[in-house]
Scaffold this motif. Structure first.
Motif, PDB file in Angstrom:
ATOM      1  N   UNK A  17       0.867  -1.178   0.000  1.00 42.08           N
ATOM      2  CA  UNK A  17       0.000   0.000   0.000  1.00 42.08           C
ATOM      3  C   UNK A  17       0.901   1.224   0.000  1.00 42.08           C
ATOM      4  N   UNK A  18       0.357   2.407   0.285  1.00 41.69           N
ATOM      5  CA  UNK A  18       1.150   3.640   0.288  1.00 41.69           C
ATOM      6  C   UNK A  18       0.925   4.417   1.575  1.00 41.69           C
ATOM      7  N   UNK A  19       2.003   4.967   2.101  1.00 44.45           N
ATOM      8  CA  UNK A  19       1.931   5.943   3.193  1.00 44.45           C
ATOM      9  C   UNK A  19       2.632   7.212   2.752  1.00 44.45           C
ATOM     10  N   UNK A  20       1.944   8.343   2.857  1.00 42.34           N
ATOM     11  CA  UNK A  20       2.547   9.636   2.524  1.00 42.34           C
ATOM     12  C   UNK A  20       3.082  10.242   3.818  1.00 42.34           C
ATOM     13  N   UNK A  21       4.326   9.936   4.081  1.00 45.04           N
ATOM     14  CA  UNK A  21       4.967  10.244   5.364  1.00 45.04           C
ATOM     15  C   UNK A  21       5.178  11.750   5.497  1.00 45.04           C
ATOM     16  N   UNK A  22       4.429  12.359   6.425  1.00 40.22           N
ATOM     17  CA  UNK A  22       4.589  13.778   6.720  1.00 40.22           C
ATOM     18  C   UNK A  22       3.440  14.655   6.276  1.00 40.22           C
ATOM     19  N   UNK A  23       2.621  14.187   5.344  1.00 39.41           N
ATOM     20  CA  UNK A  23       1.529  15.033   4.864  1.00 39.41           C
ATOM     21  C   UNK A  23       0.441  15.169   5.927  1.00 39.41           C
ATOM     22  N   UNK A  24      -0.094  16.383   6.036  1.00 40.98           N
ATOM     23  CA  UNK A  24      -1.191  16.681   6.959  1.00 40.98           C
ATOM     24  C   UNK A  24      -2.500  16.476   6.200  1.00 40.98           C
ATOM     25  N   UNK A  25      -2.911  15.212   6.110  1.00 36.10           N
ATOM     26  CA  UNK A  25      -4.111  14.834   5.373  1.00 36.10           C
ATOM     27  C   UNK A  25      -4.841  13.753   6.155  1.00 36.10           C
ATOM     28  N   UNK A  26      -6.045  13.417   5.727  1.00 36.02           N
ATOM     29  CA  UNK A  26      -6.838  12.430   6.454  1.00 36.02           C
ATOM     30  C   UNK A  26      -6.231  11.029   6.352  1.00 36.02           C
ATOM     31  N   UNK A  27      -6.458  10.258   7.403  1.00 37.29           N
ATOM     32  CA  UNK A  27      -6.074   8.853   7.405  1.00 37.29           C
ATOM     33  C   UNK A  27      -7.240   7.930   7.115  1.00 37.29           C
ATOM     34  N   UNK A  28      -8.349   8.494   6.635  1.00 39.61           N
ATOM     35  CA  UNK A  28      -9.525   7.688   6.315  1.00 39.61           C
ATOM     36  C   UNK A  28      -9.291   6.857   5.058  1.00 39.61           C
ATOM     37  N   UNK A  29     -10.084   5.811   4.845  1.00 40.27           N
ATOM     38  CA  UNK A  29      -9.958   5.018   3.613  1.00 40.27           C
ATOM     39  C   UNK A  29     -10.035   5.892   2.370  1.00 40.27           C
ATOM     40  N   UNK A  30      -9.146   5.606   1.426  1.00 42.16           N
ATOM     41  CA  UNK A  30      -9.020   6.417   0.218  1.00 42.16           C
ATOM     42  C   UNK A  30      -7.961   7.489   0.346  1.00 42.16           C
ATOM     43  N   UNK A  31      -7.657   7.894   1.594  1.00 34.90           N
ATOM     44  CA  UNK A  31      -6.596   8.858   1.856  1.00 34.90           C
ATOM     45  C   UNK A  31      -5.348   8.140   2.331  1.00 34.90           C
ATOM     46  N   UNK A  32      -4.674   8.733   3.319  1.00 40.74           N
ATOM     47  CA  UNK A  32      -3.446   8.117   3.838  1.00 40.74           C
ATOM     48  C   UNK A  32      -3.807   7.029   4.843  1.00 40.74           C
ATOM     49  N   UNK A  33      -4.489   6.024   4.345  1.00 36.89           N
ATOM     50  CA  UNK A  33      -4.966   4.917   5.164  1.00 36.89           C
ATOM     51  C   UNK A  33      -4.000   3.748   5.032  1.00 36.89           C
ATOM     52  N   UNK A  34      -3.230   3.493   6.079  1.00 37.21           N
ATOM     53  CA  UNK A  34      -2.216   2.435   5.998  1.00 37.21           C
ATOM     54  C   UNK A  34      -2.811   1.051   6.187  1.00 37.21           C
ATOM     55  N   UNK A  35      -4.138   0.980   6.394  1.00 38.30           N
ATOM     56  CA  UNK A  35      -4.789  -0.321   6.507  1.00 38.30           C
ATOM     57  C   UNK A  35      -5.388  -0.774   5.168  1.00 38.30           C
ATOM     58  N   UNK A  36      -5.244   0.042   4.139  1.00 38.78           N
ATOM     59  CA  UNK A  36      -5.616  -0.375   2.791  1.00 38.78           C
ATOM     60  C   UNK A  36      -4.692  -1.512   2.359  1.00 38.78           C
TER      61      UNK A  36
END
Length: 714
Positions: A149-168
Motif C-alpha cells: 500500500x502507500x503511506x505519505x509520510x509527513x503530509x497533513x491529510x486524512x487517514x480515512x480510507x481512500x486517503x493516507x490509510x495504511x490499513x488499505x
C-alpha cells in the motif's frame, strides 16, 4: 528527430545512473544475472562484513549525482507501480522491490512527487509484484512480502480510507486509487512515501521502495530571495543494509530479494548509503553560492548520528520534517537524522575551501536496534558524497533571519498559557506500546481496536518515554517539542517533527504538543524502526468529535496564520517545464497571469506551461529533454512579459554545464525565438579531489552540446 512518445504528460523523466532493470540493460553483452525464480533457492545471498572502501577506481563510485524522475500533479490520475527491480551497483547487484511511474521503469529511489497546498492528488497504485504463499493466522510478524500500500509520510491529510490509510491492502496483481486532498493551508515542505502494509513495511521500504514528496513553496510564504533563488538539490538518502534485508525477506518467507553478484574484492560493503540511488556520488558546487539541500533519510533501522562537512563550510538549517523553523536559519555543525527524518539545509562553500571535500556520515546504532539484530551491529561510517568545488570568483550574501507565514495548525504552542490535554506515550521492549496506562502487551491488535482517544480541535500534550531508542512517528499531525532534557544545535524546544529519535546528546525525556486539526480520523503512532512496527509496535488513536475541527486559540497566537479562510497563494514560487519533448525547432512565448505558455514548432502546436516566480532573476527548475539524459535550464528575466534570457544544457553524465545566451531579450508577444550558436568552450578549470589519497580529478567546464532552438544536441 526523436520525440517523447514514451513520456506521460505529468511525468518529468530524470537520469538514474547505476540503476538498471533486466529489460533496460540493452548494452550489456554479458550473460544476464538469473532472476529469483531461476535460482530456485528462495534465499538471499549474504554479502561480506562491512569494510569501508575509498577505492575510487571501482566502477560506479563517484559518478555525478543525478535526480529521480518527477511526477508533477496536474489534476489527472497519476499512476505509481511497485514491481521487481534489479539494482546494479559498484559493490553488489540484487533483486528487490521498487517504485516507478506508470508505463516507466522502476528505480531506487522511486519518482519524486511535486504537489502544492490545496491540491487534490489522485494516485493509482499498481502492484505488479508476483504471487506469494498463504499467511493465514500470522499476526505481528514479517509476512506477505508482496502485498503493499502507500503511506505519505509527513503530509497533513486524512487517514480515512481512500486517503493516507495504511490499513488499505493492495494484493499482488491488484491496484487502488488514492485521493489525497491537501488543505489549502498545508505547509510547504519536504516529505516522502513508502509502503506501509503491516508485516511487509520493513522488507519493502528497506529494500528501496520509497521516494520523495515536495510540497512546493508559495509566493506568499515569506522566504528571503537568497533562499528562493538558491539551486535546489533533492538528496534522497537510503541506508542499505544488505544482510538485514536478506534476513527480513527470509523471515517474511519471500524469495524476491537476492544478491546476484558482488565485487571480487575484500573491500565489499554490506552496509552503505545511497544518495539518489548512487554510492558516493560527486556533486559539483560553486564557491560562494548557496544551495538548498532537501534531505530525506529513508532508513529502516539505523539513526544517523552525524553528517558533516569540512568545518569551514557553512550549513544553515531552515526546516525539519517538512516544517520551517519559527526562526530561521540556524547554524549547524552536523546533520542528525533518525529513520524517516527530513531536513532542508542551506549550504555554502566559502573561499579558501579546497575542492574534493567529502560529505561524511557516522551512524549510531540505537539500543533498540542492537536488541533486534541480536547485538553488535555497527553502522556505516564514512564518505557518502564528494563535493567538487569550483571557484568562479563570485561573492556571497548572508541569509537574513526570517519567519514564514505559518498555517494555524503549526503556530507556536510552547507557551505556558496554552491549555492542553495531557497524555503519556511509552515505547517499551518491542512490541509493547503504552498510552495513558493502556498497554498493548502483544503488540498491535487490529484496525478496529484503538489504544486510546484524543479530542478534535484541541491541543494535545504527550510526555514521550523511550524516544531515545525508538523513533516516535505520528501520522496526520506533526508535533512540536515543548521540553527536552538537553538541547543541542539540532534538537531545540519549539522545533516540529513527525518522527523523533533523540540522538547526539539530546537526552531521554521529551514532551511534545500538537493540534488535532481539521481531520477527525485515526492517528497512527508507531516506532519507525520498521521491523518493530511490523512486529507490532504500532497503534492508533481514535479522534472523538468535540464539536470543533480547529483550535480557536491559534488565531490568538498568530492572527494572520493560514487556514481555510486565509489560504496560501496558488503560485508556487518554482518554475518548471512539463513534458518538454526533444525535436523542438521553434519556440514562442506568451504571457498569461503569472504563467508563460511555451509552444513548440512541432506539428500539433503542443503547449507546455511554465509557472513563474518573482519578477526578475529567477533561475528555472530543471526540466529534462526526454531522450537525452540532459537537463535544460531557463532563466526568467521578466515575469510580466515572459522575457527569456538564457537557455543552457547540463549533462547528467559528466556534471558539466553549458550556458548559451540569447543575442537579445525577447518579450512574450508570440514572437518566434532563435538561439545563437553555442560559444567555444572556455579553458578547463582544474580541481583536486582529495579523498584519502585519491587521484587528482580535472573538471573542464565548457560547452558540451550545440543548443540550437532546443534541438540537435542529443
Amino acid at each position: 528527430m526523436p520525440g517523447c512518445n514514451h513520456c506521460v504528460a505529468n511525468v518529468r523523466p530524470g537520469a538514474a545512473a547505476a540503476i538498471t532493470t533486466p529489460s533496460d540493460t540493452t548494452t550489456d553483452t554479458t550473460t544476464p544475472s538469473p532472476t529469483p525464480a531461476e535460482t530456485g533457492t528462495g534465499e538471499a545471498s549474504p554479502t561480506a562484513a562491512p569494510i569501508i572502501s575509498t577505492d575510487s577506481t571501482i566502477e560506479g563510485i563517484k559518478d555525478f549525482l543525478t535526480y529521480p524522475t518527477e511526477i508533477i500533479n496536474d489534476g489527472s490520475t497519476m499512476t505509481l507501480k511497485i514491481d521487481q527491480h534489479f539494482y546494479e551497483g559498484p559493490f553488489s547487484s540484487f533483486y528487490t522491490r521498487a517504485f516507478g511511474p506508470g508505463g516507466g521503469a522502476t528505480s531506487i529511489p522511486g519518482p519524486t512527487w511535486r504537489i502544492k497546498a490545496g491540491d487534490t492528488v489522485k494516485m493509482r497504485l499498481e502492484n505488479a509484484l508476483g504471487p506469494q504463499g498463504s499467511y493465514a493466522g500470522i499476526h505481528n510478524e514479517l509476512k506477505e512480502p508482496n502485498t503493499t500500500n502507500l503511506h505519505t509520510h509527513g503530509l497533513h491529510i486524512t487517514g480515512d480510507p481512500g486517503g493516507d490509510d495504511v490499513f488499505t491492502v493492495v494484493e499482488p496483481g491488484g491496484s487502488f486509487e488514492y485521493t489525497y486532498e491537501l488543505p489549502s493551508f498545508h505547509m510547504p515542505g519536504t516529505h516522502w512515501y513508502h509502503p506501509h502494509h503491516h508485516g511487509s513495511t520493513s522488507v519493502q521500504a528497506g529494500g528501496g521502495a520509497a521516494g520523495m514528496i515536495i510540497v512546493e513553496d508559495t509566493d506568499d510564504l515569506g522566504l528571503p530571495s537568497v533562499v528562493t533563488e538558491a539551486e535546489e538539490m533533492p538528496l534522497f538518502l537510503q541506508y542499505m543494509d544488505i544482510n538485514a534485508v536478506a534476513s527480513l525477506e527470509q523471515a517474511a518467507q519471500g524469495d524476491l530479494w537476492q544478491v546476484t553478484e558482488t565485487v571480487d574484492t575484500s573491500e565489499v560493503l554490506s552496509l552503505y548509503i545511497l544518495i539518489n540511488g548512487l554510492f558516493w556520488p560527486k556533486v559539483q558546487m560553486d564557491m560562494n553560492k548557496w544551495y538548498r539541500w532537501r534531505v530525506v533519510y529513508a532508513a529502516v533501522e539505523t539513526g544517523m548520528e552525524s553528517i558533516t562537512l569540512d568545518p569551514t563550510c557553512e550549513m544553515q538549517l531552515i526546516a525539519k520534517d517538512g516544517v520551517y523553523l519559527h526562526n530561521a536559519p540556524r547554524a549547524i555543525s552536523s546533520i542528525v537524522l533518525g529513520p524517516g527524518n527530513r531536513a532542508d539545509i542551506m549550504s555554502l562553500n566559502p573561499p579558501n575551501v579546497g575542492p574534493g571535500l567529502c560529505f561524511k556520515a557516522a551512524a549510531a546504532a540505537a539500543a533498540a536496534v542492537v536488541e533486534v539484530t541480536g547485538g553488535g551491529m555497527a553502522g556505516y561510517t564514512g564518505e557518502i558524497m564528494s563535493l567538487v568545488v569550483i571557484d568562479h570568483g563570485d561573492t556571497s550574501e548572508s541569509i537574513p533571519q526570517f519567519s514564514v507565514a505559518r498555517p494555524c495548525y503549526l503556530v507556536d504552542i510552547t507557551g505556558n498559557d496554552v491549555s492542553a490535554s495531557s497524555h503519556t506515550l511509552e515505547f517499551g521492549r518491542p512490541p509493547v506500546l503504552t498510552f495513558d496506562g493502556n498497554s498493548q502487551e502483544d503488540g498491535f491488535v487490529n484496525e478496529d481496536t484503538s489504544i486510546g482517544s484524543i479530542e478534535s480541535g484541541m491541543v494535545q500534550e504527550f510526555r514521550v518515554v523511550g524516544a531515545d531508542a525508538h523513533p516516535f512517528h505520528q501520522h496526520v499531525h506533526p508535533y512540536q517539542i515543548t521540553s527536552l532534557s538537553a538541547e543541542t544545535d539540532w534538537f531545540k524546544v519549539g522545533d516540529w517533527h513527525d518522527t523523533l529519535l533523540l540522538l547526539g546528546g539530546a537526552g531521554q525525556d521529551v514532551t511534545v504538543r500538537f493540534q488535532t486539526d481539521t481531520f477527525i480520523t485515526k492517528t497512527v503512532i508507531h516506532c519507525h524502526i520498521l521491523e518493530h512496527e511490523d512486529n507490532g509496535m504500532m497503534a492508533f488513536l481514535e479522534t472523538s468529535n468535540s464539536g470543533a475541527t480547529t483550535w480557536t486559540g491559534a488565531l490568538g497566537i498568530d492572527a494572520s496564520c493560514k487556514n481555510a479562510g486565509n489560504p496560501y497563494s496558488t503560485a508556487t514560487g518554482v518554475a518548471f517545464l512539463k513534458g518538454l519533448a526533444a525535436g523542438t525547432d521553434v519556440v514562442t512565448i506568451a504571457s498569461a497571469s503569472k504563467e508563460c505558455i511555451v509552444t513548440t514548432g512541432m506539428s500539433g502546436e503542443i503547449e507546455y506551461k511554465v509557472d513563474l516566480t518573482e519578477s526578475s532573476g529567477e533561475y528555472g527548475r530543471r526540466f529534462d529533454v526526454a531522450s537525452c539524459n540532459t537537463d535544460a535550464h531557463i532563466q526568467v528575466v521578466d515575469m510580466e512579459t515572459c522575457t527569456i534570457s538564457t537557455i543552457s544544457t547540463y549533462s547528467s553524465s559528466t556534471g558539466r554545464l553549458n550556458e548559451v545566451d540569447y543575442a537579445d531579450d525577447y518579450e512574450g508577444d508570440n514572437e518566434e525565438l532563435s538561439v545563437s550558436p553555442a560559444p567555444s568552450p572556455p579553458p578547463p578549470v582544474t580541481t583536486t579531489e582529495a579523498d584519502s589519497g585519491a587521484s587528482t580529478l580535472a573538471i573542464a567546464m565548457g560547452a558540451l552540446f550545440s543548443f540550437v532552438a532546443m534541438v540537435s544536441f542529443c
